[in-house]
Write an enzyme that holds these catalytic residues in place. Structure first.
Site, PDB file in Angstrom:
ATOM      1  N   CYS A  50      46.175  44.682  41.931  1.00 43.77           N
ATOM      2  CA  CYS A  50      45.151  45.756  41.632  1.00 43.77           C
ATOM      3  C   CYS A  50      43.985  46.052  41.473  1.00 43.77           C
ATOM      4  CB  CYS A  50      45.557  46.921  40.581  1.00 43.77           C
ATOM      5  SG  CYS A  50      44.427  48.329  40.374  1.00 43.77           S
ATOM      6  N   PRO A  51      42.509  46.030  42.460  1.00 46.02           N
ATOM      7  CA  PRO A  51      42.565  47.442  43.348  1.00 46.02           C
ATOM      8  C   PRO A  51      42.421  46.829  44.516  1.00 46.02           C
ATOM      9  CG  PRO A  51      40.559  46.418  41.992  1.00 46.02           C
ATOM     10  CD  PRO A  51      41.046  45.598  42.154  1.00 46.02           C
TER      11      PRO A  51
END
Lengths: 76, 405
Positions: A14-15
């Site tokens: 993430c991200p």
């Protein structure tokens, strides 16, 4: 299922997967086409469906296969 | 392990689907209040600094070292056991896997960690000690740290979006995944998870059986680390998200979860500080009031928060987010830990004294909000800020005005 394009997000956390997913759908694909996204971040299990719902793209199918999470997303 | 029945159902509830982040937020805030009662509220960067200093000490570079060993430093122990707890949690939920990102991502992890090491020492605090704890602790500096985190996160997100266009190769290339929990023949992972829980309990016992006040406190940090690690991993609690998501996807679930946890913390911390819980004398009450209120108001906090915000967004996890993701097996975040450990002691020794010299004392004050606004005024100020933030993220979720994706 007919897949028009594949996005490899293996190893990413993430991200990055969501940024890549968004860019690929917006810039490289036409409405109605299907993207196969392959990732290994467990966060994708909740992030990808949530993002699809928010943006109006359709999550056709998701599955787990030998260490990977695979999503099929149809562009709005 | 359990084939069917009530225990199996319970296990699946805990380690099947992820928990909602707001639930994680409430649980973490309650544990934070208890940590405050035991000794000191939750923080993370102090632990990184201590571990880094001990590594330098071992390497013979005692000018960057410390005299406090890791096993007696409550925050260092908490950090280590959080990694272990998240490892256990990801084993039990079959989400563990050693995931080696492409080389460019690993470098970003290292750099992000290094920036966090600088930011946390310059600003005195990370998103945990400075924000998650600092805001409920009624610290004026914490508000400017928070502002710095936001600006830094926004800037680094712009960079990530630019990188995707201009330098797409950074996040592409060879990646590897090993020992993934949802792979074939991985039932042993759950057993390993249970065995590790027993080992953590033995460590707890080894501390508490020494029966001195310090050993008991450190021992309880072992237990708290385990519980925090599990909650963090199951709820994927991420403070970067809270600051980043309004400007990225526009989703409000993470910011709202963080607002809820700050509210819960605020109630507990205010009570503890107002009544001086845990101590009787006048002096001791003042010491309790000033816990987690650091000499950084306001420019020092803003600068440090900005640097930290850049780092956590590039790394993809703040100090604590890095810990639990490392436990889940993301090698990028292992690099982030490494960068943090290398840089924090260096920054503390060489950069911070320079900053302190340049900034006049009025720009790095220890500012306790109730000293200026009273308890009522301080709490009302924070409630108004949280409410404005809530209105912003909800409005933005509906309109998408500020979100890039």
């Amino acid at each position: 299922m007919q897949v028009d394009q594949t996005l490899d997000c293996k190893g990413l956390s993430c991200p990055m997967p969501i940024i890549k997913l968004s860019k690929t759908l917006k810039k490289q694909m036409k409405s109605g086409e299907v993207l196969e996204m392959i990732g290994t971040d467990p966060g994708s299990k909740t992030d990808v469906p949530a993002w699809c719902e928010k943006t109006g793209n359709t999550l056709l199918e998701s599955k787990e296969e030998d260490g990977a999470f695979i999503f099929y997303i149809k562009k709005k | 392990m359990f084939k069917s029945g009530i225990l199996r159902e319970l296990f699946d509830k805990l380690f099947g689907k992820s928990w909602p982040m707001w639930l994680g937020g409430i649980l973490l805030a309650v544990l934070n209040i208890l940590l405050f009662v035991i000794k000191y509220p939750w923080g993370a960067s102090g632990g990184y600094i201590n571990i880094g200093q001990n590594i330098y000490q071992t390497l013979g570079m005692s000018n960057l070292g410390t005299s406090v060993p890791i096993n007696l430093h409550t925050v260092a122990i908490l950090n280590i056991i959080i990694v272990l707890g998240a490892f256990i949690s990801s084993l039990l939920s079959k989400e563990f896997g050693i995931r080696i990102a492409p080389i460019g991502e690993l470098v970003k992890g290292l750099l992000g960690g290094a920036l966090m090491g600088i930011g946390a020492t310059v600003g005195v605090g990370c998103t945990t000690g400075g924000f998650f704890t600092g805001v409920p602790a009624l610290s004026g500096g914490a508000l400017f740290l928070t502002l710095g985190f936001m600006i830094g996160t926004f800037a680094a997100l712009r960079y990530l979006l630019w990188e995707m266009e201009a330098l797409p190769n950074i996040s592409m290339g060879k990646s590897f995944t090993f020992l993934s929990g949802n792979g074939k023949n991985m039932a042993w992972q759950r057993w390993l998870g249970w065995i590790l829980i027993v080992i953590v309990l033995f460590i707890f016992n080894a501390y508490t059986s020494k029966n001195t006040p310090l050993m008991k406190i450190v021992g309880w940090h072992v237990i708290f680390g385990l519980i925090l690690g599990i909650i963090l991993q199951r709820s994927r609690y991420c403070i970067v998200r809270a600051f980043r998501e309004p400007f990225m996807t526009g989703e409000s679930s993470a910011p709202v979860a963080i607002i809820i946890s700050v509210l819960v913390g605020l109630v507990g911390f205010t009570v503890i500080k107002y009544f001086g819980v845990g101590n009787a004398g006048e002096l001791a009450t003042r010491a309790i009031e000033l816990k987690s209120v650091y000499p950084n108001f306001w420019l020092r906090a803003l600068i440090g928060g900005f640097i930290f915000g850049l780092g956590m967004t590039i790394a993809g996890g703040c100090a604590v987010g890095t810990l639990w993701r490392a436990g889940e097996g993301h090698v990028k975040l292992w690099m982030s830990i490494l960068g943090f450990l290398i840089m924090a002691p260096i920054s503390k020794k060489f950069i911070v004294p320079g900053i302190v010299k340049i900034l006049p004392e009025s720009l790095r004050k220890q500012m306790y909000l109730p000293d200026y606004l009273g308890y009522t005024g301080a709490v009302i100020l924070l409630l108004v800020i949280l409410l404005l933030w809530y209105v912003f993220v909800k409005w933005n979720e509906k309109t998408g005005k500020c979100s890039a994706l």
